[in-house]
Design a protein around this motif. Sequence first.
Motif, PDB file in Angstrom:
ATOM      1  N   PRO A  23       0.773  -0.964   0.111  1.00  0.00           N
ATOM      2  CA  PRO A  23       0.076   0.009   0.024  1.00  0.00           C
ATOM      3  C   PRO A  23       0.887   1.472   0.007  1.00  0.00           C
ATOM      4  CG  PRO A  23      -0.810  -1.816   1.587  1.00  0.00           C
ATOM      5  CD  PRO A  23       0.395  -2.239   1.028  1.00  0.00           C
ATOM      6  N   ASP A  24       2.283   1.182   0.485  1.00  0.00           N
ATOM      7  CA  ASP A  24       3.023   2.390   0.501  1.00  0.00           C
ATOM      8  C   ASP A  24       3.717   2.716  -1.053  1.00  0.00           C
ATOM      9  OD1 ASP A  24       4.738   0.303   0.484  1.00  0.00           O
ATOM     10  OD2 ASP A  24       5.719   1.067   2.291  1.00  0.00           O
ATOM     11  N   LYS A  25       3.469   1.675  -1.872  1.00  0.00           N
ATOM     12  CA  LYS A  25       4.006   1.897  -3.105  1.00  0.00           C
ATOM     13  C   LYS A  25       5.490   1.674  -3.088  1.00  0.00           C
ATOM     14  CE  LYS A  25       0.214   5.018  -4.499  1.00  0.00           C
ATOM     15  NZ  LYS A  25      -0.203   6.095  -5.149  1.00  0.00           N
ATOM     16  N   LYS A  26       6.075   1.158  -2.229  1.00  0.00           N
ATOM     17  CA  LYS A  26       7.573   1.039  -2.224  1.00  0.00           C
ATOM     18  C   LYS A  26       7.902  -0.662  -2.125  1.00  0.00           C
ATOM     19  CE  LYS A  26       8.423   5.091   0.646  1.00  0.00           C
ATOM     20  NZ  LYS A  26       8.747   5.934  -0.574  1.00  0.00           N
ATOM     21  N   ILE A  27       8.979  -0.828  -2.708  1.00  0.00           N
ATOM     22  CA  ILE A  27       9.488  -2.168  -2.869  1.00  0.00           C
ATOM     23  C   ILE A  27      10.322  -2.413  -1.255  1.00  0.00           C
ATOM     24  CG2 ILE A  27      10.872  -4.099  -3.772  1.00  0.00           C
ATOM     25  CD1 ILE A  27      10.904  -2.334  -6.482  1.00  0.00           C
ATOM     26  N   GLY A  28       9.522  -3.314  -0.452  1.00  0.00           N
ATOM     27  CA  GLY A  28      10.043  -3.486   0.825  1.00  0.00           C
ATOM     28  C   GLY A  28      11.346  -4.520   0.492  1.00  0.00           C
ATOM     29  N   ARG A  29      12.063  -4.427   1.675  1.00  0.00           N
ATOM     30  CA  ARG A  29      13.350  -5.325   1.818  1.00  0.00           C
ATOM     31  C   ARG A  29      13.273  -6.828   1.428  1.00  0.00           C
ATOM     32  NH1 ARG A  29      18.088  -5.155  -0.084  1.00  0.00           N
ATOM     33  NH2 ARG A  29      18.087  -2.888   1.076  1.00  0.00           N
ATOM     34  N   ALA A  30      12.125  -7.325   2.096  1.00  0.00           N
ATOM     35  CA  ALA A  30      11.713  -8.704   1.944  1.00  0.00           C
ATOM     36  C   ALA A  30      11.484  -9.042   0.368  1.00  0.00           C
ATOM     37  CB  ALA A  30      10.692  -9.024   2.700  1.00  0.00           C
ATOM     38  N   ASN A  31      10.773  -8.336  -0.303  1.00  0.00           N
ATOM     39  CA  ASN A  31      10.389  -8.371  -1.486  1.00  0.00           C
ATOM     40  C   ASN A  31      11.688  -8.374  -2.339  1.00  0.00           C
ATOM     41  OD1 ASN A  31       8.004  -9.269  -0.742  1.00  0.00           O
ATOM     42  ND2 ASN A  31       7.083  -7.259  -1.760  1.00  0.00           N
ATOM     43  N   ARG A  32      12.543  -7.238  -2.296  1.00  0.00           N
ATOM     44  CA  ARG A  32      13.600  -7.072  -3.193  1.00  0.00           C
ATOM     45  C   ARG A  32      14.662  -8.266  -2.768  1.00  0.00           C
ATOM     46  NH1 ARG A  32      15.146  -2.033  -4.106  1.00  0.00           N
ATOM     47  NH2 ARG A  32      14.064  -1.332  -2.016  1.00  0.00           N
ATOM     48  N   ASP A  33      14.798  -8.888  -1.408  1.00  0.00           N
ATOM     49  CA  ASP A  33      15.509  -9.964  -1.592  1.00  0.00           C
ATOM     50  C   ASP A  33      15.051 -11.230  -2.092  1.00  0.00           C
ATOM     51  OD1 ASP A  33      17.449  -8.366   0.159  1.00  0.00           O
ATOM     52  OD2 ASP A  33      16.736  -9.015   2.247  1.00  0.00           O
ATOM     53  N   ALA A  34      13.699 -11.045  -2.348  1.00  0.00           N
ATOM     54  CA  ALA A  34      13.017 -12.379  -2.666  1.00  0.00           C
ATOM     55  C   ALA A  34      13.238 -12.310  -4.405  1.00  0.00           C
ATOM     56  CB  ALA A  34      11.458 -12.432  -2.689  1.00  0.00           C
ATOM     57  N   VAL A  35      13.599 -11.161  -5.061  1.00  0.00           N
ATOM     58  CA  VAL A  35      13.773 -11.178  -6.360  1.00  0.00           C
ATOM     59  C   VAL A  35      15.138 -11.685  -6.506  1.00  0.00           C
ATOM     60  CG1 VAL A  35      14.188  -9.481  -8.307  1.00  0.00           C
ATOM     61  CG2 VAL A  35      12.141  -9.266  -7.079  1.00  0.00           C
ATOM     62  N   ALA A  36      16.028 -11.004  -5.816  1.00  0.00           N
ATOM     63  CA  ALA A  36      17.376 -11.316  -5.723  1.00  0.00           C
ATOM     64  C   ALA A  36      17.624 -13.194  -5.599  1.00  0.00           C
ATOM     65  CB  ALA A  36      18.143 -10.731  -4.666  1.00  0.00           C
ATOM     66  N   ALA A  37      16.811 -13.695  -4.846  1.00  0.00           N
ATOM     67  CA  ALA A  37      17.029 -15.019  -4.588  1.00  0.00           C
ATOM     68  C   ALA A  37      16.453 -15.806  -5.761  1.00  0.00           C
ATOM     69  CB  ALA A  37      16.055 -15.309  -3.234  1.00  0.00           C
ATOM     70  N   LEU A  38      15.577 -15.467  -6.647  1.00  0.00           N
ATOM     71  CA  LEU A  38      15.347 -15.892  -7.828  1.00  0.00           C
ATOM     72  C   LEU A  38      16.327 -15.949  -8.790  1.00  0.00           C
ATOM     73  CD1 LEU A  38      11.463 -14.522  -8.010  1.00  0.00           C
ATOM     74  CD2 LEU A  38      12.162 -17.153  -7.861  1.00  0.00           C
ATOM     75  N   GLN A  39      16.796 -14.828  -8.726  1.00  0.00           N
ATOM     76  CA  GLN A  39      17.823 -14.444  -9.689  1.00  0.00           C
ATOM     77  C   GLN A  39      19.167 -15.453  -9.494  1.00  0.00           C
ATOM     78  OE1 GLN A  39      18.156 -10.131  -9.093  1.00  0.00           O
ATOM     79  NE2 GLN A  39      17.357 -10.096 -11.409  1.00  0.00           N
ATOM     80  N   ALA A  40      19.364 -15.356  -8.121  1.00  0.00           N
ATOM     81  CA  ALA A  40      20.407 -16.462  -7.642  1.00  0.00           C
ATOM     82  C   ALA A  40      20.419 -17.777  -8.331  1.00  0.00           C
ATOM     83  CB  ALA A  40      20.654 -16.148  -6.184  1.00  0.00           C
ATOM     84  N   ARG A  41      19.107 -18.224  -8.325  1.00  0.00           N
ATOM     85  CA  ARG A  41      18.768 -19.742  -8.637  1.00  0.00           C
ATOM     86  C   ARG A  41      18.594 -19.973 -10.143  1.00  0.00           C
ATOM     87  NH1 ARG A  41      17.552 -18.900  -3.583  1.00  0.00           N
ATOM     88  NH2 ARG A  41      17.126 -20.692  -2.194  1.00  0.00           N
ATOM     89  N   GLY A  42      18.952 -18.713 -10.954  1.00  0.00           N
ATOM     90  CA  GLY A  42      19.169 -18.925 -12.536  1.00  0.00           C
ATOM     91  C   GLY A  42      17.980 -18.406 -13.189  1.00  0.00           C
ATOM     92  N   CYS A  43      16.904 -17.772 -12.355  1.00  0.00           N
ATOM     93  CA  CYS A  43      15.597 -17.478 -12.965  1.00  0.00           C
ATOM     94  C   CYS A  43      15.584 -15.966 -13.450  1.00  0.00           C
ATOM     95  CB  CYS A  43      14.624 -17.633 -11.975  1.00  0.00           C
ATOM     96  SG  CYS A  43      12.927 -17.600 -12.489  1.00  0.00           S
ATOM     97  N   ARG A  44      15.436 -15.780 -14.506  1.00  0.00           N
ATOM     98  CA  ARG A  44      15.176 -14.586 -15.077  1.00  0.00           C
ATOM     99  C   ARG A  44      13.796 -13.935 -14.513  1.00  0.00           C
ATOM    100  NH1 ARG A  44      16.728 -13.492 -21.376  1.00  0.00           N
ATOM    101  NH2 ARG A  44      16.345 -11.236 -21.399  1.00  0.00           N
ATOM    102  N   VAL A  45      13.926 -12.694 -13.909  1.00  0.00           N
ATOM    103  CA  VAL A  45      12.817 -11.751 -13.616  1.00  0.00           C
ATOM    104  C   VAL A  45      12.343 -10.792 -14.392  1.00  0.00           C
ATOM    105  CG1 VAL A  45      11.929 -10.783 -11.658  1.00  0.00           C
ATOM    106  CG2 VAL A  45      13.551 -12.665 -11.040  1.00  0.00           C
ATOM    107  N   VAL A  46      11.350 -10.715 -14.580  1.00  0.00           N
ATOM    108  CA  VAL A  46      10.515  -9.325 -15.497  1.00  0.00           C
ATOM    109  C   VAL A  46       9.424  -8.968 -14.592  1.00  0.00           C
ATOM    110  CG1 VAL A  46      11.559 -10.350 -17.685  1.00  0.00           C
ATOM    111  CG2 VAL A  46       9.203 -10.852 -16.968  1.00  0.00           C
ATOM    112  N   LEU A  47       8.991  -7.914 -14.967  1.00  0.00           N
ATOM    113  CA  LEU A  47       7.676  -7.283 -14.348  1.00  0.00           C
ATOM    114  C   LEU A  47       6.590  -7.123 -15.370  1.00  0.00           C
ATOM    115  CD1 LEU A  47       9.191  -3.919 -12.404  1.00  0.00           C
ATOM    116  CD2 LEU A  47       8.925  -6.286 -11.658  1.00  0.00           C
ATOM    117  N   ALA A  48       5.414  -7.605 -14.709  1.00  0.00           N
ATOM    118  CA  ALA A  48       4.344  -7.722 -15.898  1.00  0.00           C
ATOM    119  C   ALA A  48       3.193  -6.775 -15.022  1.00  0.00           C
ATOM    120  CB  ALA A  48       4.001  -9.214 -15.890  1.00  0.00           C
ATOM    121  N   SER A  49       2.868  -5.966 -15.615  1.00  0.00           N
ATOM    122  CA  SER A  49       1.605  -5.047 -14.806  1.00  0.00           C
ATOM    123  C   SER A  49       0.560  -4.397 -15.863  1.00  0.00           C
ATOM    124  CB  SER A  49       2.436  -3.934 -14.304  1.00  0.00           C
ATOM    125  OG  SER A  49       1.454  -2.885 -13.654  1.00  0.00           O
ATOM    126  N   GLY A  50      -0.621  -3.992 -15.108  1.00  0.00           N
ATOM    127  CA  GLY A  50      -1.517  -3.132 -15.900  1.00  0.00           C
ATOM    128  C   GLY A  50      -0.929  -1.707 -16.221  1.00  0.00           C
TER     129      GLY A  50
END
Length: 278
Positions: A23-50
Motif C-alpha cells: 500500500p505504501d507503493k515501495k518495494i520492501g526489503r523482503a520483496n527485494r531480497d526475494a527477487v534477488a533469490a530468484l535470480q541467484a537460482r538462475g531465474c530471469r525476472v521481469v515485471l508484468a503489470s497493468g
Amino acid sequence: MPANRPFEFSLAAIDIDETLIGPDKKIGRANRDAVAALQARGCRVVLASGRRHANMLPYCDELGLDDYVVSSQGARVEHASTGRVLYRAHLDPATAAELADEGHSRGYAVMLWLEDRVVAREPSEWIGRYEKLCDDPVAIVDLATVAGLPIEKVIWAARPDTISEDLEPMRRRLEGRALTTITEPWSMEFSAVEADKRHGVAALAKHLGVPRERVLTFGDGNNDAGMLAWAGLGVAMPHGRPSARSAARIVAPEGDRESALARGVQAVFRRAEGVLVA
C-alpha cells in the motif's frame, strides 16, 4: 533445495501493485531480497503489470532489471533500455472510439491509454484518483487531436456500484471484440482480446525459448488471473482477488502485505524442496 538440483523455473513474471509493492507503493526489503533469490537460482525476472510501460521503468531501475517489460495488461512487451518491441495488441480503432463515446454519454470519466501517455477530455475526481494511485499524470486534451492513434486501453471510471452494475452487460456485448476487466472497484478497463498478461508473458517466453512449464508468475488482481493460470506455476497473493487466488496453483501464506511476494517466493522454494505447500 539440494545444491546439485537445478531450479525448475527459468522465467518469473511479477506484478507490481499489491504484489511487488504494498500500500505504501515501495518495494520492501523482503520483496527485494526475494527477487534477488530468484535470480541467484538462475531465474530471469521481469515485471508484468497493468501499468503503462514508462510508468513501470522506475521499478525496473530500482531492482536493476534491464530486461523486457510486460505492460498495459499485456498489450505491449518492450525492452526497458533498447526499446525493442516483441509484442503489441491495440484495441480495434472503431471499438475504442465507440467505447470512448459511450462512456462519455453515460457519464463515466473516460481515459484513453495511448502508447506514450494517458489522455482524457476533462478532469474529474476519478481521473485524480487514477493519477494518485499510479503516479501517472493524465493529459487533458481535445480527443479529436488523438483520433486514429493506437490505443492500448479505454478506461471507464465511476462509483463502484455503477461499475459493478455495468460489468457483465459490457462483457457480454464485447465478447470477441475486447476484454473487460475490473482493476479497481471504480475502474473498468477495455483492451484488445489479445491484451492479457498471459499473452504478453507467453510472447516473451517464446522469444526467450522458455517452455511454459518453466514459467513462474506472481500476482493478485483480476488482470493477473490469466497469467497465473497459464504459467507452469502461478502464485497468488493471500489478499488477492478471488479470480487470482482460484487461478493460481499456490497462494502465499497470510501476513503483512508488504512482504507477500517474499512469502510466495519462499513457498515456491519449499515446494521445490519437496515440502507440501497448499
